[in-house]
Design a protein around this motif. Structure first.
Motif, PDB file in Angstrom:
ATOM      1  N   TRP A 125       1.256 -32.624  62.126  1.00  0.00           N
ATOM      2  CA  TRP A 125       1.375 -33.866  62.891  1.00  0.00           C
ATOM      3  C   TRP A 125       0.071 -34.661  62.829  1.00  0.00           C
ATOM      4  N   VAL A 126      -1.065 -33.971  62.983  1.00  0.00           N
ATOM      5  CA  VAL A 126      -2.376 -34.618  62.906  1.00  0.00           C
ATOM      6  C   VAL A 126      -2.587 -35.218  61.520  1.00  0.00           C
ATOM      7  N   GLN A 127      -2.231 -34.477  60.482  1.00  0.00           N
ATOM      8  CA  GLN A 127      -2.396 -34.971  59.120  1.00  0.00           C
ATOM      9  C   GLN A 127      -1.503 -36.185  58.869  1.00  0.00           C
ATOM     10  N   ASN A 128      -0.278 -36.145  59.381  1.00  0.00           N
ATOM     11  CA  ASN A 128       0.622 -37.290  59.233  1.00  0.00           C
ATOM     12  C   ASN A 128       0.059 -38.525  59.929  1.00  0.00           C
ATOM     13  N   ARG A 129      -0.509 -38.338  61.115  1.00  0.00           N
ATOM     14  CA  ARG A 129      -1.029 -39.476  61.881  1.00  0.00           C
ATOM     15  C   ARG A 129      -2.295 -40.055  61.261  1.00  0.00           C
ATOM     16  N   SER A 130      -3.096 -39.195  60.642  1.00  0.00           N
ATOM     17  CA  SER A 130      -4.368 -39.654  60.077  1.00  0.00           C
ATOM     18  C   SER A 130      -4.255 -40.083  58.626  1.00  0.00           C
ATOM     19  N   GLY A 131      -3.256 -39.540  57.925  1.00  0.00           N
ATOM     20  CA  GLY A 131      -3.139 -39.814  56.493  1.00  0.00           C
ATOM     21  C   GLY A 131      -4.088 -39.001  55.647  1.00  0.00           C
ATOM     22  N   LEU A 132      -4.788 -38.043  56.261  1.00  0.00           N
ATOM     23  CA  LEU A 132      -5.702 -37.160  55.541  1.00  0.00           C
ATOM     24  C   LEU A 132      -5.104 -35.756  55.527  1.00  0.00           C
ATOM     25  N   TYR A 133      -5.041 -35.124  54.357  1.00  0.00           N
ATOM     26  CA  TYR A 133      -4.362 -33.836  54.232  1.00  0.00           C
ATOM     27  C   TYR A 133      -5.339 -32.744  53.832  1.00  0.00           C
ATOM     28  N   TRP A 134      -5.119 -31.555  54.388  1.00  0.00           N
ATOM     29  CA  TRP A 134      -6.046 -30.444  54.244  1.00  0.00           C
ATOM     30  C   TRP A 134      -5.580 -29.466  53.170  1.00  0.00           C
ATOM     31  N   THR A 135      -6.538 -28.700  52.653  1.00  0.00           N
ATOM     32  CA  THR A 135      -6.209 -27.638  51.711  1.00  0.00           C
ATOM     33  C   THR A 135      -5.610 -26.453  52.463  1.00  0.00           C
ATOM     34  N   LEU A 136      -4.972 -25.553  51.728  1.00  0.00           N
ATOM     35  CA  LEU A 136      -4.423 -24.346  52.341  1.00  0.00           C
ATOM     36  C   LEU A 136      -5.526 -23.531  53.000  1.00  0.00           C
ATOM     37  N   GLU A 137      -6.674 -23.469  52.364  1.00  0.00           N
ATOM     38  CA  GLU A 137      -7.804 -22.717  52.927  1.00  0.00           C
ATOM     39  C   GLU A 137      -8.239 -23.319  54.263  1.00  0.00           C
ATOM     40  N   GLU A 138      -8.281 -24.660  54.340  1.00  0.00           N
ATOM     41  CA  GLU A 138      -8.660 -25.317  55.597  1.00  0.00           C
ATOM     42  C   GLU A 138      -7.636 -25.043  56.694  1.00  0.00           C
ATOM     43  N   VAL A 139      -6.339 -25.116  56.337  1.00  0.00           N
ATOM     44  CA  VAL A 139      -5.279 -24.869  57.318  1.00  0.00           C
ATOM     45  C   VAL A 139      -5.392 -23.457  57.877  1.00  0.00           C
TER      46      VAL A 139
ATOM     47  N   ILE B   7       6.321 -30.505  51.222  1.00  0.00           N
ATOM     48  CA  ILE B   7       4.970 -31.031  51.005  1.00  0.00           C
ATOM     49  C   ILE B   7       5.020 -32.463  50.483  1.00  0.00           C
ATOM     50  N   THR B   8       5.974 -32.757  49.594  1.00  0.00           N
ATOM     51  CA  THR B   8       6.067 -34.088  48.987  1.00  0.00           C
ATOM     52  C   THR B   8       6.503 -35.164  49.977  1.00  0.00           C
ATOM     53  N   MET B   9       6.960 -34.751  51.168  1.00  0.00           N
ATOM     54  CA  MET B   9       7.374 -35.716  52.192  1.00  0.00           C
ATOM     55  C   MET B   9       6.402 -35.733  53.366  1.00  0.00           C
ATOM     56  N   GLY B  10       5.209 -35.175  53.164  1.00  0.00           N
ATOM     57  CA  GLY B  10       4.205 -35.182  54.220  1.00  0.00           C
ATOM     58  C   GLY B  10       4.046 -33.868  54.935  1.00  0.00           C
ATOM     59  N   GLY B  11       4.629 -32.809  54.402  1.00  0.00           N
ATOM     60  CA  GLY B  11       4.470 -31.497  55.018  1.00  0.00           C
ATOM     61  C   GLY B  11       3.068 -30.957  54.830  1.00  0.00           C
ATOM     62  N   SER B  12       2.735 -29.942  55.604  1.00  0.00           N
ATOM     63  CA  SER B  12       1.407 -29.332  55.520  1.00  0.00           C
ATOM     64  C   SER B  12       1.447 -28.059  54.700  1.00  0.00           C
TER      65      SER B  12
END
Length: 431
Positions: A360-374, A176-181
């Motif tokens: 991949w989408v989150q990495n490209r956009s720079g916006l990260y989702w909550t676990l509930e959203e995922v 997660i600390t390196m951009g994981g979802s």
């Protein structure tokens, strides 16, 4: 690994082709992988010796987007196996309507025989060897058998060093600390759980009256076992590579996961504060687990577990393939004749690649989702495509596997046809 694994995998297309209207060009295109790479990876071992490992990466098809697929570390990894897995991934991404093609990679190695430092050198060496073959817009890596978030982090870091820029989107399943979802670790199991939950009501099968056996107690099998147990299913048997356990009244899955995590294998024993709860169980082999008289059988280990040799011993009513290719094409025909429903890998275990897409989408956009959203997005995607494939199966009176390939082939055919086909070039005229 049999040299015929890819040939066997390809047979799944034949049953589906008679139900789709795609061009001969598209069919010809899908017969062959786009590109294959074999590399040698020299690693300096802890004792000072040099050992060379064989690695592979295959891009089967990228018509619908960059290739996407995991990297596995296993003694049986071969180019044939990696090509077959890339083939399955192509159809998996199409079936789930993800904007990816199919790729896969692997290294022929027993990772349990390596130290952590040797494992890191091997992982970074693999990226050194394939860096020109991959990229966020070309081919995206992910974890698979015996690879994990830490290994994915090493790979992403090495690629970033080579490119001299931070490139999180080249690898999914990272820490997660390196951009994981959030949700990626358990995504394969969570997706499989959503498939089971969407399919079982169609047979009026309720959790409390449903027995389950799971072959494979790695990341996918263990998490799925716990999800099913919490939902009320009676998980009566599990196994790992060393063997399995069975209890007709159900197993205490959280306790077994805790015990196995401590390096003890699948034992139905859980100790806390010096108090041990011994769950009565029988020790069984993997083959005995496959033959159990249960409602749901979940192969969650490796390929070719149910074959012509053992298919007549299968007694389950429903098989959900959490592993890739656990049932051979010959065994499929026998299972169908016996009235056993098989729900295919390209649907059941697609949760992993779906959340990899989200990462991949989150990495490209720079916006990260909550676990509930995922999990909400994952459930919507899995349930929607499960129901579509079920409808195709019912409408055409074909097995779910054939229906899944029909669904995927239609999407692949449309994408391939959009680039121009023989009919387009022969019949069109410039006005």
């Amino acid at each position: 690994m049999s040299d015929s694994l890819f040939s066997d995998a390809s047979k799944r297309l034949q049953a589906a082709l008679k139900y789709v209207s795609i061009s001969d060009d598209a069919i010809e295109h899908l017969k062959y992988p786009k590109s294959s790479l074999s590399v040698s990876i020299p690693v300096r071992m802890d004792d000072g010796s040099l050992k060379v490992f064989q690695g592979y990466r295959v891009r089967y098809d990228d018509t619908r987007g960059p290739a996407k697929g995991g990297v596995r570390y296993h003694p049986n990894v071969s180019l044939d196996e990696v090509q077959s897995l890339a083939f399955w991934m192509t159809f998996k991404c199409a079936a789930l309507n993800l904007p990816f093609g199919g790729g896969k990679g692997g290294i022929t190695v027993d990772p349990k025989a390596l130290s952590k430092l040797e494992l890191e050198r091997l992982s970074r060496g693999y990226i050194d060897a394939i860096a020109d073959f991959i990229g966020p817009d070309v081919d995206i890596l992910a974890p698979d058998v015996y690879t994990n978030a830490m290994i994915m982090g090493w790979m992403m870091d090495q690629y970033s060093i080579i490119r001299r820029q931070i490139s999180p989107a080249v690898v999914t399943g990272k820490p997660i600390t390196m951009g994981g979802s959030l949700g990626r670790d358990g995504a394969t199991a969570t997706g499989a759980f959503f498939v089971i939950e969407s399919i079982m009501p169609k047979f009026e099968q309720v959790p409390q009256e449903t027995t389950v056996a799971i072959q494979g107690f790695g990341n996918a099998g263990a998490v799925l076992a716990e999800l099913l147990a919490k939902a009320g299913y009676k998980v009566v048997a599990i196994s790992d590579s060393q063997g399995g356990i069975y209890a007709k009244n159900g197993l205490d899955i959280p306790s077994i996961r805790h015990y196995k995590a401590a390096g003890n294998g699948v034992k139905a024993v859980y100790c806390r504060n010096s108090v041990c709860n011994i769950v009565e169980h029988e020790v069984i082999t993997n083959q005995e687990l496959l033959a159990l008289d249960v409602d749901i059988l979940i192969p969650a280990a490796l390929e070719n577990q149910i074959t012509e040799e053992n298919v007549n011993t299968i007694n389950a009513k429903y098989i959900f393939e959490a592993a890739n290719g656990p049932v051979t094409s010959a065994a499929d025909r026998v299972l169908e004749a016996k009235g056993i429903y098989v729900f295919p890998d390209i649907l059941v275990n697609a949760g992993g690649v779906t959340v990899s897409y989200f990462e991949w989408v989150q990495n490209r956009s720079g916006l990260y989702w909550t676990l509930e959203e995922v999990n909400q997005r994952l459930k919507q995607k899995i349930v929607e495509e499960s129901n579509r494939i079920w409808s195709i199966s019912q409408e055409l009176a074909v097995p779910m596997r054939t229906a899944a390939y029909i669904h995927a082939l239609n999407r692949l055919g449309e994408a391939l046809n959009a680039k121009g086909t023989r009919d387009y070039y022969i019949n069109s005229r410039v006005s």
